[in-house]
Design an enzyme around this catalytic site. Structure first.
Site, PDB file in Angstrom:
ATOM      1  N   SER A 128      -4.516 -10.523  -9.559  1.00 46.17           N
ATOM      2  CA  SER A 128      -6.190 -10.163  -9.780  1.00 46.17           C
ATOM      3  C   SER A 128      -6.175 -10.627 -11.030  1.00 46.17           C
ATOM      4  O   SER A 128      -6.019 -11.537 -12.109  1.00 46.17           O
ATOM      5  CB  SER A 128      -6.289  -8.262  -9.543  1.00 46.17           C
ATOM      6  OG  SER A 128      -5.676  -8.002  -8.969  1.00 46.17           O
ATOM      7  N   TRP A 158      -3.948  -6.056 -14.553  1.00 47.91           N
ATOM      8  CA  TRP A 158      -3.921  -5.045 -13.464  1.00 47.91           C
ATOM      9  C   TRP A 158      -2.039  -5.050 -13.161  1.00 47.91           C
ATOM     10  O   TRP A 158      -2.232  -5.052 -11.725  1.00 47.91           O
ATOM     11  CB  TRP A 158      -4.580  -4.344 -11.818  1.00 47.91           C
ATOM     12  CG  TRP A 158      -6.145  -4.355 -12.563  1.00 47.91           C
ATOM     13  CD1 TRP A 158      -6.864  -5.440 -12.547  1.00 47.91           C
ATOM     14  CD2 TRP A 158      -6.376  -3.712 -13.588  1.00 47.91           C
ATOM     15  NE1 TRP A 158      -8.386  -4.944 -12.690  1.00 47.91           N
ATOM     16  CE2 TRP A 158      -7.547  -3.996 -13.632  1.00 47.91           C
ATOM     17  CE3 TRP A 158      -6.081  -2.822 -13.705  1.00 47.91           C
ATOM     18  CZ2 TRP A 158      -8.738  -3.055 -13.863  1.00 47.91           C
ATOM     19  CZ3 TRP A 158      -7.120  -1.761 -15.125  1.00 47.91           C
ATOM     20  CH2 TRP A 158      -8.042  -1.887 -14.841  1.00 47.91           C
ATOM     21  N   THR A 160       1.078  -4.876 -12.378  1.00 43.76           N
ATOM     22  CA  THR A 160       2.011  -4.220 -12.239  1.00 43.76           C
ATOM     23  C   THR A 160       3.810  -4.321 -12.951  1.00 43.76           C
ATOM     24  O   THR A 160       4.143  -5.563 -12.623  1.00 43.76           O
ATOM     25  CB  THR A 160       2.424  -3.923 -11.015  1.00 43.76           C
ATOM     26  OG1 THR A 160       1.471  -2.674 -10.448  1.00 43.76           O
ATOM     27  CG2 THR A 160       3.924  -2.534 -10.946  1.00 43.76           C
ATOM     28  N   LEU A 347      -0.142  25.914  -4.826  1.00 48.48           N
ATOM     29  CA  LEU A 347       0.965  26.519  -6.390  1.00 48.48           C
ATOM     30  C   LEU A 347      -0.332  26.885  -7.204  1.00 48.48           C
ATOM     31  O   LEU A 347       0.129  27.373  -7.399  1.00 48.48           O
ATOM     32  CB  LEU A 347       1.451  24.709  -6.847  1.00 48.48           C
ATOM     33  CG  LEU A 347       2.627  24.429  -6.244  1.00 48.48           C
ATOM     34  CD1 LEU A 347       3.017  24.509  -5.405  1.00 48.48           C
ATOM     35  CD2 LEU A 347       3.448  24.196  -8.177  1.00 48.48           C
ATOM     36  N   GLY A 348      -2.022  26.839  -6.577  1.00 51.15           N
ATOM     37  CA  GLY A 348      -2.853  27.320  -7.334  1.00 51.15           C
ATOM     38  C   GLY A 348      -3.165  27.073  -8.837  1.00 51.15           C
ATOM     39  O   GLY A 348      -2.625  26.120  -9.067  1.00 51.15           O
ATOM     40  N   GLY A 349      -3.152  27.995 -10.093  1.00 54.66           N
ATOM     41  CA  GLY A 349      -3.405  27.216 -11.204  1.00 54.66           C
ATOM     42  C   GLY A 349      -1.610  26.617 -11.616  1.00 54.66           C
ATOM     43  O   GLY A 349      -1.716  26.126 -12.445  1.00 54.66           O
ATOM     44  N   GLU A 372      -2.784  -3.274  -4.185  1.00 54.27           N
ATOM     45  CA  GLU A 372      -2.838  -4.135  -3.515  1.00 54.27           C
ATOM     46  C   GLU A 372      -4.015  -4.314  -1.999  1.00 54.27           C
ATOM     47  O   GLU A 372      -3.320  -4.038  -1.100  1.00 54.27           O
ATOM     48  CB  GLU A 372      -1.179  -3.720  -2.648  1.00 54.27           C
ATOM     49  CG  GLU A 372      -0.105  -4.424  -3.631  1.00 54.27           C
ATOM     50  CD  GLU A 372       0.987  -4.882  -2.745  1.00 54.27           C
ATOM     51  OE1 GLU A 372       1.210  -5.255  -1.247  1.00 54.27           O
ATOM     52  OE2 GLU A 372       1.620  -4.329  -3.648  1.00 54.27           O
ATOM     53  N   GLY A 373      -5.319  -4.168  -2.325  1.00 51.05           N
ATOM     54  CA  GLY A 373      -6.749  -4.242  -2.045  1.00 51.05           C
ATOM     55  C   GLY A 373      -6.197  -2.650  -2.013  1.00 51.05           C
ATOM     56  O   GLY A 373      -6.357  -1.244  -1.108  1.00 51.05           O
TER      57      GLY A 373
HETATM   58  N1  CAA Z   1      -2.709 -14.240   6.038  1.00 52.07           N
HETATM   59  C1  CAA Z   1      -2.147 -15.704   5.607  1.00 52.07           C
HETATM   60  N2  CAA Z   1      -3.106 -16.324   5.825  1.00 52.07           N
HETATM   61  C2  CAA Z   1      -4.327 -15.758   5.671  1.00 52.07           C
HETATM   62  C3  CAA Z   1      -4.521 -14.319   5.563  1.00 52.07           C
HETATM   63  C4  CAA Z   1      -3.448 -13.612   5.968  1.00 52.07           C
HETATM   64  N3  CAA Z   1      -3.068 -12.117   6.363  1.00 52.07           N
HETATM   65  N4  CAA Z   1      -5.782 -13.888   5.567  1.00 52.07           N
HETATM   66  C5  CAA Z   1      -6.684 -14.864   5.254  1.00 52.07           C
HETATM   67  N5  CAA Z   1      -6.257 -16.167   5.171  1.00 52.07           N
HETATM   68  C6  CAA Z   1      -6.286 -17.436   5.448  1.00 52.07           C
HETATM   69  C7  CAA Z   1      -7.768 -17.342   5.775  1.00 52.07           C
HETATM   70  O1  CAA Z   1      -7.493 -18.019   7.419  1.00 52.07           O
HETATM   71  C8  CAA Z   1      -8.294 -18.964   4.995  1.00 52.07           C
HETATM   72  O2  CAA Z   1      -7.816 -19.733   5.452  1.00 52.07           O
HETATM   73  P1  CAA Z   1      -8.958 -21.009   5.957  1.00 52.07           P
HETATM   74  O3  CAA Z   1      -9.871 -21.399   5.012  1.00 52.07           O
HETATM   75  O4  CAA Z   1      -7.798 -22.570   5.893  1.00 52.07           O
HETATM   76  O5  CAA Z   1      -9.296 -21.173   7.041  1.00 52.07           O
HETATM   77  C9  CAA Z   1      -8.341 -18.206   3.983  1.00 52.07           C
HETATM   78  O6  CAA Z   1      -6.908 -17.609   3.889  1.00 52.07           O
HETATM   79  C10 CAA Z   1      -8.997 -17.195   2.999  1.00 52.07           C
HETATM   80  O7  CAA Z   1      -9.450 -15.914   3.712  1.00 52.07           O
HETATM   81  P2  CAA Z   1     -10.491 -15.202   3.825  1.00 52.07           P
HETATM   82  O8  CAA Z   1     -11.939 -16.481   3.930  1.00 52.07           O
HETATM   83  O9  CAA Z   1     -10.608 -14.367   4.610  1.00 52.07           O
HETATM   84  O10 CAA Z   1     -10.900 -15.322   2.698  1.00 52.07           O
HETATM   85  P3  CAA Z   1     -12.308 -13.648   1.709  1.00 52.07           P
HETATM   86  O11 CAA Z   1     -12.168 -14.116   0.255  1.00 52.07           O
HETATM   87  O12 CAA Z   1     -12.602 -13.669   2.399  1.00 52.07           O
HETATM   88  O13 CAA Z   1     -10.509 -13.107   1.140  1.00 52.07           O
HETATM   89  C11 CAA Z   1     -10.140 -10.704   1.244  1.00 52.07           C
HETATM   90  C12 CAA Z   1      -9.891 -12.178   2.071  1.00 52.07           C
HETATM   91  C13 CAA Z   1      -9.217  -9.687   2.565  1.00 52.07           C
HETATM   92  C14 CAA Z   1     -10.709  -9.963   1.046  1.00 52.07           C
HETATM   93  C15 CAA Z   1      -9.189 -10.574   0.384  1.00 52.07           C
HETATM   94  O14 CAA Z   1      -9.350 -11.412  -0.486  1.00 52.07           O
HETATM   95  C16 CAA Z   1      -8.204  -9.709  -0.256  1.00 52.07           C
HETATM   96  O15 CAA Z   1      -7.003  -9.327   0.687  1.00 52.07           O
HETATM   97  N6  CAA Z   1      -8.895  -8.419  -1.049  1.00 52.07           N
HETATM   98  C17 CAA Z   1      -7.754  -7.770  -2.035  1.00 52.07           C
HETATM   99  C18 CAA Z   1      -6.920  -7.969  -2.623  1.00 52.07           C
HETATM  100  C19 CAA Z   1      -6.233  -7.374  -3.225  1.00 52.07           C
HETATM  101  O16 CAA Z   1      -5.512  -6.952  -2.495  1.00 52.07           O
HETATM  102  N7  CAA Z   1      -5.885  -7.896  -4.743  1.00 52.07           N
HETATM  103  C20 CAA Z   1      -4.471  -6.867  -4.679  1.00 52.07           C
HETATM  104  C21 CAA Z   1      -3.764  -7.422  -5.980  1.00 52.07           C
HETATM  105  S1  CAA Z   1      -1.873  -6.866  -6.213  1.00 52.07           S
HETATM  106  C22 CAA Z   1      -1.723  -5.306  -6.646  1.00 52.07           C
HETATM  107  O17 CAA Z   1      -2.172  -4.892  -6.698  1.00 52.07           O
HETATM  108  C23 CAA Z   1      -0.056  -5.632  -7.001  1.00 52.07           C
HETATM  109  C24 CAA Z   1       0.286  -4.499  -8.061  1.00 52.07           C
HETATM  110  O18 CAA Z   1      -0.373  -5.077  -8.717  1.00 52.07           O
HETATM  111  C25 CAA Z   1       1.131  -3.270  -7.593  1.00 52.07           C
END
Ligand code: CAA
Length: 388
Positions: A128, A158, A160, A347-349, A372-373
């Site tokens: 991110s 962000w 972690t 547990l209330g208050g 993670e989304g």
């Molecule tokens: N596995 C492998 N490849 C994948 C896939 C998967 N699960 N999903 C999609 N792809 C591939 C697609 O086939 C595509 O490849 P091609 O162009 O060759 O066909 C490419 O990846 C791009 O896919 P999309 O066009 O579907 O991508 P998008 O831009 O529309 O985004 C999304 C998809 C699902 C929205 C993605 O951006 C997403 O998951 N966003 C959320 C981000 C996220 O989870 N962030 C978390 C950060 S980590 C965190 O929070 C951790 C922490 O600190 C604890």
């Protein structure tokens, strides 16, 4: 013909007992003060390393414990039952290293997986950015080739365990002309690399004992051998990683919810109003039953997703893993939010004060619906799988 089972094996049950004993003895007593002080619990990290529970997913060939995906879920669940912040130690070690396990050269695997397995270093994941959260492919961080090196510039947000981790999987744009996802590559960046610095700790609602900071990259020059997989495959590796690790966030949510439910069950048996324990009131019993039912449904979905994750990790691709990992993360985190809110209510208050752990658990549960989304992204991922 044999069918894979996803019910926990005897070894999983034994592992749960071991982790619960450690969590009861060494993690639960530290949870409130680590939250209050907003300090990373190094003593908990050391205890997890001593028990080989800090990164149970690392394969034996790299010096790890070689636990399967369900084992990692159980460790995270049981640690989170006591302290959500501490559960990010095994969870983020897995998140940071799965890109390596899935796509890196043998040389990188040997070097970095072994260091994590030994407990010498933790590993974070940097996808991110300030303006690229849900739309992760909209990232701006650049990695420009310079001879046999890459030079990285940008700000990851962000992150972690930023600052306490030695290593970072960093996704960066290597080919802007490829447009978005296909121009992104993944790299290993080390905390000690010149040009790496960290922003101030975010001031958060929960998981306060786990630092969340920006990772700032200014002319960070790293050898090309630190690229994970081929150029342009970084985004796919990043999403394939989340297919495995959203299951671990589900596990964290289950653990937080179980901790809150267990505490509430104990409390309602002790707390007396109108001349009897509040557990004797049917309204309270119905609340407890609903909490336990939601938790168990989410647990079964999570364990099923973990079984699929394990098969995929072993080289047997699972078409429904993307759906199941999003479904598990979404269901478990939504359940955890509801269950912890209900625990506070029971547990209330008292539940609303820092003198009782359900207050912390309710705050900690919230992040599982976001990171993670977001759960809106999980629903988008699930719908795409249904409609494609
Ligand atoms: N596995 C492998 N490849 C994948 C896939 C998967 N699960 N999903 C999609 N792809 C591939 C697609 O086939 C595509 O490849 P091609 O162009 O060759 O066909 C490419 O990846 C791009 O896919 P999309 O066009 O579907 O991508 P998008 O831009 O529309 O985004 C999304 C998809 C699902 C929205 C993605 O951006 C997403 O998951 N966003 C959320 C981000 C996220 O989870 N962030 C978390 C950060 S980590 C965190 O929070 C951790 C922490 O600190 C604890």
């Amino acid at each position: 013909m044999s069918f894979p089972l996803y019910a926990p094996a005897e070894e999983h049950d034994m592992l749960r007992e071991t982790v619960r004993a450690l969590a009861d003895e060494k993690i639960a007593p530290r949870a409130a003060e680590a939250d209050e002080a907003e300090e990373f619990p190094w003593d908990v990290y050391k205890a997890l390393v001593a028990a080989d529970l800090h990164a149970i997913h690392v394969p034996e060939q790299y010096g790890g414990a070689g636990g399967d995906a369900l084992a990692a879920v159980i460790v995270i669940e049981e640690v989170a039952r006591a302290c959500a912040s501490s559960s990010l130690i095994p969870a983020v070690n897995k998140l940071g290293t799965v890109p390596i396990m899935l796509s890196a050269s043998e040389e990188l695997k040997q070097q970095y997986l072994s260091a994590v397995a030994r407990g010498d270093a933790m590993f974070s994941y940097a996808l991110s950015e300030p303006e690229a959260g849900s739309d992760a492919a909209g990232m701006k961080t650049r990695a420009v080739r310079d001879g046999d090196h890459y030079v990285l510039n940008g700000t990851k947000m962000w992150i972690t365990n930023a600052g306490v981790s030695e290593y970072y999987t960093v996704m960066a744009v290597t080919d802007p002309s490829a447009g978005g996802a296909r121009g992104i590559s993944a790299f290993v960046v080390e905390k000690s690399d010149e040009g790496v610095s960290f922003g101030p700790k975010e001031r958060k609602l929960g998981i306060k004992a786990s630092p969340t900071r920006q990772v700032i990259l200014e002319d960070v020059r790293i050898p090309e051998s630190r690229m994970i997989g081929a150029p342009g495959t970084g985004f796919k590796t990043a999403l394939a990683t989340l297919d495995h690790t959203r299951v671990t966030i589900a596990a964290q949510a289950l653990g937080i919810a179980q901790g809150a439910l267990d505490y509430a069950v104990g409390y309602v048996k002790e707390r007396k109003q109108f001349g009897k324990a509040i557990a004797d009131f049917q309204g309270v019993q119905f609340m407890l039953a609903d909490m336990a039912m939601k938790l168990e449904a989410a647990r079964q979905l999570t364990y099923h997703a973990a079984a699929k994750s394990e098969l995929a990790m072993k080289g047997q691709p699972q078409k429904d893993l993307t759906f199941l990992s999003s479904a598990a993360k979404c269901a478990a985190s939504d359940a955890a939010m509801e269950i912890t809110v209900d625990a506070v209510q029971l547990l209330g208050g008292y539940g609303y004060t820092k003198d009782f752990p359900v207050e912390r658990m309710m705050r900690d549960a919230k992040i599982t619906q976001i990171y993670e989304g977001t759960n809106q992204i999980q629903r988008m991922v699930m719908a795409r799988q249904l409609l494609k």
